[in-house]
Design an enzyme around this catalytic site. Structure first.
Site, short mmCIF file in Angstrom:
data_model
loop_
_atom_site.label_atom_id
_atom_site.label_comp_id
_atom_site.label_asym_id
_atom_site.label_seq_id
_atom_site.Cartn_x
_atom_site.Cartn_y
_atom_site.Cartn_z
N PRO A 155 2.45 -1.43 -13.48
CA PRO A 155 3.71 -0.41 -13.74
C PRO A 155 3.53 0.79 -13.11
N GLY A 158 3.13 -0.39 -7.25
CA GLY A 158 4.03 -1.47 -6.86
C GLY A 158 3.54 -1.45 -5.35
N SER A 159 4.22 -0.53 -4.70
CA SER A 159 4.07 -0.68 -3.06
C SER A 159 2.48 -0.45 -2.62
N THR A 185 7.51 -12.58 -11.96
CA THR A 185 8.54 -13.87 -12.03
C THR A 185 7.78 -14.99 -12.55
N CYS A 260 -1.51 -14.14 0.49
CA CYS A 260 -0.43 -15.09 -0.17
C CYS A 260 0.96 -14.43 0.14
N GLY A 362 39.80 -8.92 -4.69
CA GLY A 362 39.49 -8.85 -5.89
C GLY A 362 38.66 -9.93 -6.43
N GLU A 385 8.31 -8.45 -2.78
CA GLU A 385 7.38 -9.04 -1.66
C GLU A 385 7.30 -7.89 -0.66
N GLY A 386 7.33 -6.60 -0.99
CA GLY A 386 7.40 -5.35 -0.06
C GLY A 386 8.79 -4.92 0.12
P1 TGC Z 1 -4.71 -2.36 4.25
O1 TGC Z 1 -5.92 -1.58 4.32
O2 TGC Z 1 -3.57 -2.37 5.37
O3 TGC Z 1 -5.16 -4.04 4.17
C1 TGC Z 1 -6.16 -4.28 3.24
C2 TGC Z 1 -6.71 -5.49 3.74
O4 TGC Z 1 -5.56 -6.62 3.76
C3 TGC Z 1 -5.44 -7.10 5.12
N1 TGC Z 1 -3.96 -7.32 5.20
C4 TGC Z 1 -3.34 -8.65 5.07
N2 TGC Z 1 -3.95 -9.96 5.19
C5 TGC Z 1 -2.99 -10.94 5.13
N3 TGC Z 1 -1.72 -10.64 4.98
C6 TGC Z 1 -1.14 -9.31 5.10
N4 TGC Z 1 0.16 -9.15 5.22
C7 TGC Z 1 -2.05 -8.37 5.03
N5 TGC Z 1 -1.77 -7.22 5.20
C8 TGC Z 1 -2.99 -6.35 4.92
C9 TGC Z 1 -5.88 -5.99 6.03
O5 TGC Z 1 -6.13 -6.67 7.29
C10 TGC Z 1 -7.07 -5.55 5.22
O6 TGC Z 1 -8.23 -6.72 5.62
P2 TGC Z 1 -9.72 -6.01 5.65
O7 TGC Z 1 -10.39 -7.22 5.89
O8 TGC Z 1 -9.94 -5.02 6.60
O9 TGC Z 1 -9.95 -5.59 4.19
O10 TGC Z 1 -3.98 -2.13 2.77
P3 TGC Z 1 -3.27 -0.81 2.19
O11 TGC Z 1 -3.71 -0.54 0.76
O12 TGC Z 1 -3.28 0.21 3.07
O13 TGC Z 1 -1.63 -1.40 1.99
C11 TGC Z 1 -0.80 -2.00 2.98
C12 TGC Z 1 0.56 -2.19 2.53
C13 TGC Z 1 1.17 -0.87 1.87
C14 TGC Z 1 1.11 -2.66 3.62
C15 TGC Z 1 0.34 -3.19 1.27
O14 TGC Z 1 -0.25 -2.75 0.31
C16 TGC Z 1 1.80 -3.94 1.24
O15 TGC Z 1 2.18 -4.82 1.70
N6 TGC Z 1 2.26 -3.40 -0.05
C17 TGC Z 1 3.47 -3.95 -0.37
C18 TGC Z 1 3.27 -4.58 -1.87
C19 TGC Z 1 3.88 -5.88 -2.06
O16 TGC Z 1 4.41 -6.48 -1.13
N7 TGC Z 1 4.05 -6.39 -3.41
C20 TGC Z 1 4.55 -7.51 -3.65
C21 TGC Z 1 4.02 -8.27 -4.93
S1 TGC Z 1 4.29 -9.91 -5.37
C22 TGC Z 1 5.90 -9.97 -5.38
O17 TGC Z 1 6.84 -9.19 -5.28
C23 TGC Z 1 6.44 -11.60 -5.75
S2 TGC Z 1 8.26 -11.65 -5.85
C24 TGC Z 1 8.28 -13.47 -5.84
C25 TGC Z 1 9.34 -14.08 -6.06
O18 TGC Z 1 10.03 -13.92 -7.30
O19 TGC Z 1 9.94 -14.88 -5.36
P1 FAD Z 2 7.65 1.52 -5.79
O1 FAD Z 2 6.27 1.21 -5.23
O2 FAD Z 2 7.56 2.69 -7.02
O3 FAD Z 2 8.88 2.21 -4.79
C1 FAD Z 2 9.84 3.06 -5.04
C2 FAD Z 2 10.44 3.28 -3.70
O4 FAD Z 2 9.59 4.15 -2.79
C3 FAD Z 2 10.91 2.23 -2.87
O5 FAD Z 2 11.94 2.58 -2.05
C4 FAD Z 2 9.68 2.33 -1.84
O6 FAD Z 2 10.31 1.56 -0.37
C5 FAD Z 2 9.45 3.70 -1.69
N1 FAD Z 2 8.21 3.99 -1.09
C6 FAD Z 2 6.79 3.75 -1.90
N2 FAD Z 2 5.84 4.02 -1.08
C7 FAD Z 2 6.45 4.42 0.12
C8 FAD Z 2 5.73 5.16 1.47
N3 FAD Z 2 4.71 5.05 1.49
N4 FAD Z 2 6.64 5.30 2.32
C9 FAD Z 2 7.90 5.33 2.09
N5 FAD Z 2 8.64 4.89 0.99
C10 FAD Z 2 7.81 4.45 -0.03
N6 FAD Z 2 5.43 -8.50 -8.25
C11 FAD Z 2 4.31 -9.43 -8.50
O7 FAD Z 2 3.20 -9.03 -8.41
N7 FAD Z 2 4.68 -10.69 -9.06
C12 FAD Z 2 5.85 -11.06 -9.21
O8 FAD Z 2 6.12 -12.17 -9.38
C13 FAD Z 2 6.83 -10.14 -9.02
N8 FAD Z 2 8.16 -10.54 -9.21
C14 FAD Z 2 9.22 -9.66 -9.13
C15 FAD Z 2 10.36 -10.05 -9.73
C16 FAD Z 2 11.55 -9.01 -9.59
C17 FAD Z 2 12.83 -9.45 -10.10
C18 FAD Z 2 11.15 -7.76 -9.34
C19 FAD Z 2 12.41 -6.53 -9.31
C20 FAD Z 2 10.29 -7.15 -8.74
C21 FAD Z 2 9.01 -8.20 -8.79
N9 FAD Z 2 7.59 -7.95 -8.32
C22 FAD Z 2 6.53 -8.66 -8.62
C23 FAD Z 2 7.33 -6.51 -8.07
C24 FAD Z 2 7.81 -6.21 -6.54
O9 FAD Z 2 7.09 -6.63 -5.77
C25 FAD Z 2 7.55 -4.61 -6.61
O10 FAD Z 2 8.98 -4.14 -7.34
C26 FAD Z 2 7.66 -4.23 -5.28
O11 FAD Z 2 6.60 -4.30 -4.61
C27 FAD Z 2 7.98 -2.46 -5.12
O12 FAD Z 2 7.15 -1.86 -6.37
P2 FAD Z 2 7.86 -0.81 -7.35
O13 FAD Z 2 9.01 -1.60 -7.74
O14 FAD Z 2 6.83 -0.22 -8.01
O15 FAD Z 2 8.47 0.51 -6.39
#
Ligand code: TGC
Ligand code: FAD
Length: 406
Positions: A155, A158-159, A185, A260, A362, A385-386
Site C-alpha cells: 500500500p 509501489g514505485s 493480479t 522477474c 460515437g 510493471e513500473g
Molecule cells: P537498484 O539499487 O537500482 O537495484 C537493486 C538491485 O537490483 C538490480 N536491478 C535489476 N535486476 C534485474 N532486472 C532489473 N530490471 C533490475 N533493476 C535493478 C540492481 O542491479 C541491483 O542489484 P545489486 O546486485 O546491486 O543489489 O534499486 P532501487 O531501489 O534504486 O530501485 C530502482 C527502481 C526504481 C528502478 C525499481 O525499484 C523499479 O523498477 N521500480 C518499479 C517497481 C515496479 O515495477 N513494480 C512492479 C510490481 S509487479 C507488477 O506490476 C505486476 S503487474 C503484472 C500483470 O498483471 O501483468
Molecule cells: P506510486 O509509486 O505511488 O506512483 C504515483 C505516481 O508518482 C506515478 O505517476 C509515478 O510515476 C510517480 N513517481 C513515483 N516515484 C517517482 C520518482 N522517483 N520520480 C518521478 N515520479 C515518481 N504489483 C504487484 O506486485 N503484483 C501484481 O500482480 C500487480 N498487479 C497490478 C494490477 C493492477 C490492475 C494495477 C493497477 C497494479 C498492479 N500492481 C501489481 C502494482 C503496480 O506495479 C503499481 O501500481 C506500480 O508499480 C506503481 O505503484 P503505485 O501505484 O503505488 O504508484
C-alpha cells in the site's frame, strides 16, 4: 450505412464478430521462423474462438473469465520460454513475445493472466528455486492445475519496492510472515503466491506462500475501470507460518523481484503491440465502411493522417520488440533496453487507442468495438510493471550514469 457490427444492443454486452487481421507493413514476418509463425497463428485462432466472443461481456460485468486459465495452459501460454523438462514450452524469447502480443490483442487482462503465471511466478521458481521446488510447482503451474500470483507492491511502496515493510522472522523450521501486498493480479483465485519480504537483516527474500496457510487472506479489490476482466486483490499476512522449505534459496535482495519484472516487462513490450494493432485494425476497417459527406471517412486527409501515423508507430514498435527479442535470445537484453521498449510500446498503443476512438466517432465509446476497453486497460499497463515515468528515469540513468532515485 448503419453503425456497428455487433449482435446485441449497445448497452448490453456485444458478441461482436472478430474480423481482426494482422498488420505487417515492413514484412517483419520474414524475420520470424516457422515456430514463431505457428505459435502466433495458433494463439490468434484461440483468441478468436475463446476470448473475442466473451470478452466484452466479462469486462462489462467486471468478472475474470477464470475458465480460460486451462485454455491458456493448453496453448502453452504459461512459461513458453522455460524448459520442457518442467512441462514448459522450451521456445525462444521471440515466441514468448509473440504469444503475449496475440493474447493482448484479445485483452490486456488475458495477457496479464499469462504474464503473471509465466514470468512472475514460474520464472522466479525456475531461476531461484531448489530442484525440489521446481519439480513440485512448475509442471502444475504450466498445466494450469495451480494458479499463482506475485506480491511485490505494498500500500505504501509501489514505485519504490525497496522500502517494503512486509517481513519474516526466524521461528525454527519456519518463518513468521507479517505485512500486506496491494494490487495483486490473480490473488483472490491463486493457489500460491510468490511473496517478497525482508528478513531480520533487512534483506529481501522470496517465499512461496500457499492458499490455506493460517493467517493468509486475499481480499478482492473492486471498482476498477481498467483491466475489468482481470481479477486483482490484496495479500494479507498475519503471523503466517511459512516452512523454510518454501523460501527461494538462490536469491537475496531487490534484484530477485526486479529480474522477474524484466522478464514480464519484455512480454508487455510485445503485448502492447497486440492491443495497438487491434485498435488500428478496427479503425482502418471502420474508416473504409463509414460514409459521411457521401464518401468513406478514410478518404478525408485528417483520417488518413491518423491511420498513417498509427501504422508508422506500430511498425517502429514491432521492430523494437523484434530486435529486443534477438538480444534476449542470446541473454544480451539489458534491463534498461527492456524499460525503453515497455515504455515506448505501451504509450504507442495508448495513443493509437485514443486516435482510433476518434475515428469510430460515437460508436468508439460502445462495447461493439474493442477500442474503449483496450484504452482503459492500457491505462493500467502504462502504470504496472513500473510506471511510464519510472521507465523514463531508468533510461535517463542509463544514458547519463546519474541516478534520479537516490
Ligand atoms: P537498484 O539499487 O537500482 O537495484 C537493486 C538491485 O537490483 C538490480 N536491478 C535489476 N535486476 C534485474 N532486472 C532489473 N530490471 C533490475 N533493476 C535493478 C540492481 O542491479 C541491483 O542489484 P545489486 O546486485 O546491486 O543489489 O534499486 P532501487 O531501489 O534504486 O530501485 C530502482 C527502481 C526504481 C528502478 C525499481 O525499484 C523499479 O523498477 N521500480 C518499479 C517497481 C515496479 O515495477 N513494480 C512492479 C510490481 S509487479 C507488477 O506490476 C505486476 S503487474 C503484472 C500483470 O498483471 O501483468
Ligand atoms: P506510486 O509509486 O505511488 O506512483 C504515483 C505516481 O508518482 C506515478 O505517476 C509515478 O510515476 C510517480 N513517481 C513515483 N516515484 C517517482 C520518482 N522517483 N520520480 C518521478 N515520479 C515518481 N504489483 C504487484 O506486485 N503484483 C501484481 O500482480 C500487480 N498487479 C497490478 C494490477 C493492477 C490492475 C494495477 C493497477 C497494479 C498492479 N500492481 C501489481 C502494482 C503496480 O506495479 C503499481 O501500481 C506500480 O508499480 C506503481 O505503484 P503505485 O501505484 O503505488 O504508484
Amino acid at each position: 450505412m448503419s453503425q456497428g457490427n455487433g449482435s446485441t444492443t449497445h448497452a448490453g454486452a456485444s458478441a461482436r464478430e472478430d474480423r481482426f487481421q494482422g498488420h505487417d507493413y515492413y514484412n517483419i514476418d520474414e524475420l520470424l521462423n516457422d515456430d514463431h509463425l505457428l505459435a502466433r497463428d495458433a494463439v490468434r485462432d484461440w483468441v478468436k474462438q475463446e476470448v473475442s466472443p466473451i470478452i466484452e461481456d466479462y469486462a462489462n460485468r467486471a468478472e475474470c473469465p477464470t475458465h480460460l486459465f486451462k485454455g491458456l495452459a493448453d496453448i502453452g501460454a504459461f512459461g513458453p520460454s522455460l524448459p520442457a523438462k518442467y512441462g514448459c514450452g522450451g521456445m525462444d524469447e521471440i515466441a514468448y513475445g509473440i504469444i503475449m502480443q496475440e493474447l493482448e490483442r484479445g485483452d490486456s487482462g488475458i495477457r496479464s493472466m499469462a504474464s503473471v503465471q509465466g514470468s512472475l511466478v514460474m520464472y522466479p521458481i525456475y531461476r531461484f528455486g531448489s530442484e525440489e521446488q521446481k519439480m513440485k510447482y512448475l509442471p502444475k503451474l504450466a498445466s494450469g492445475e495451480l494458479i499463482g500470483c506475485f506480491g511485490l507492491t505494498e500500500p505504501d511502496h509501489g514505485s519504490n519496492p525497496s522500502g517494503m515493510i512486509t517481513n519474516i522472522k526466524d521461528d525454527g523450521d519456519a518463518y513468521i510472515l507479517n505485512g500486506a501486498k496491494m494490487w495483486i493480479t490473480n490473488s483472490p483465485v491463486a493457489d500460491i503466491a510468490v511473496v517478497w519480504a525482508k528478513n531480520e537483516e533487512g534483506r529481501i527474500k522470496g517465499l512461496i506462500v500457499e492458499k490455506g496457510m493460517k493467517g493468509f487472506s486475499t481480499p478482492e479489490i473492486h471498482g476498477k475501470w481498467s483491466l475489468r476482466a482481470s481479477i486483482t486483490g490484496e495479500l494479507v499476512f498475519e503471523d503466517v507460518r511459512v516452512p523454510k522449505s518454501n523460501v527461494l534459496p538462490e536469491v537475496e535482495g531487490l534484484k530477485g523481484p526486479l529480474s522477474c519484472l524484466s522478464k514480464a516487462r519484455y512480454g508487455i513490450a510485445w503485448g502492447a503491440i497486440g492491443a495497438g494493432m487491434d485498435c488500428y485494425d478496427s479503425a482502418l476497417r471502420y474508416s473504409q465502411e463509414r460514409i459521411q459527406f457521401g464518401k468513406p471517412i478514410g478518404q478525408f486527409q485528417l483520417t488518413q493522417k491518423k491511420l498513417a501515423e498509427m501504422i508508422t508507430e506500430l511498425t517502429k514498435a514491432q521492430l523494437l520488440a523484434w530486435r529486443l527479442g534477438t538480444l534476449a535470445n542470446v541473454g544480451k537484453a539489458t534491463p534498461a533496453q527492456i524499460s525503453m521498449a515497455k515504455r515506448n510500446n505501451v504509450h504507442m498503443a495508448l495513443e493509437i487507442a485514443r486516435e482510433a476512438r476518434q475515428i469510430h466517432g460515437g460508436m468508439g465509446i460502445t462495447n461493439e468495438y474493442p477500442i474503449m476497453r483496450h484504452m482503459m486497460n492500457l491505462e493500467t499497463v502504462l502504470t504496472y510493471e513500473g510506471t511510464h515515468d519510472i521507465h523514463l528515469l531508468i533510461t535517463g540513468m542509463d544514458v547519463t550514469g546519474l541516478n534520479a532515485f537516490k
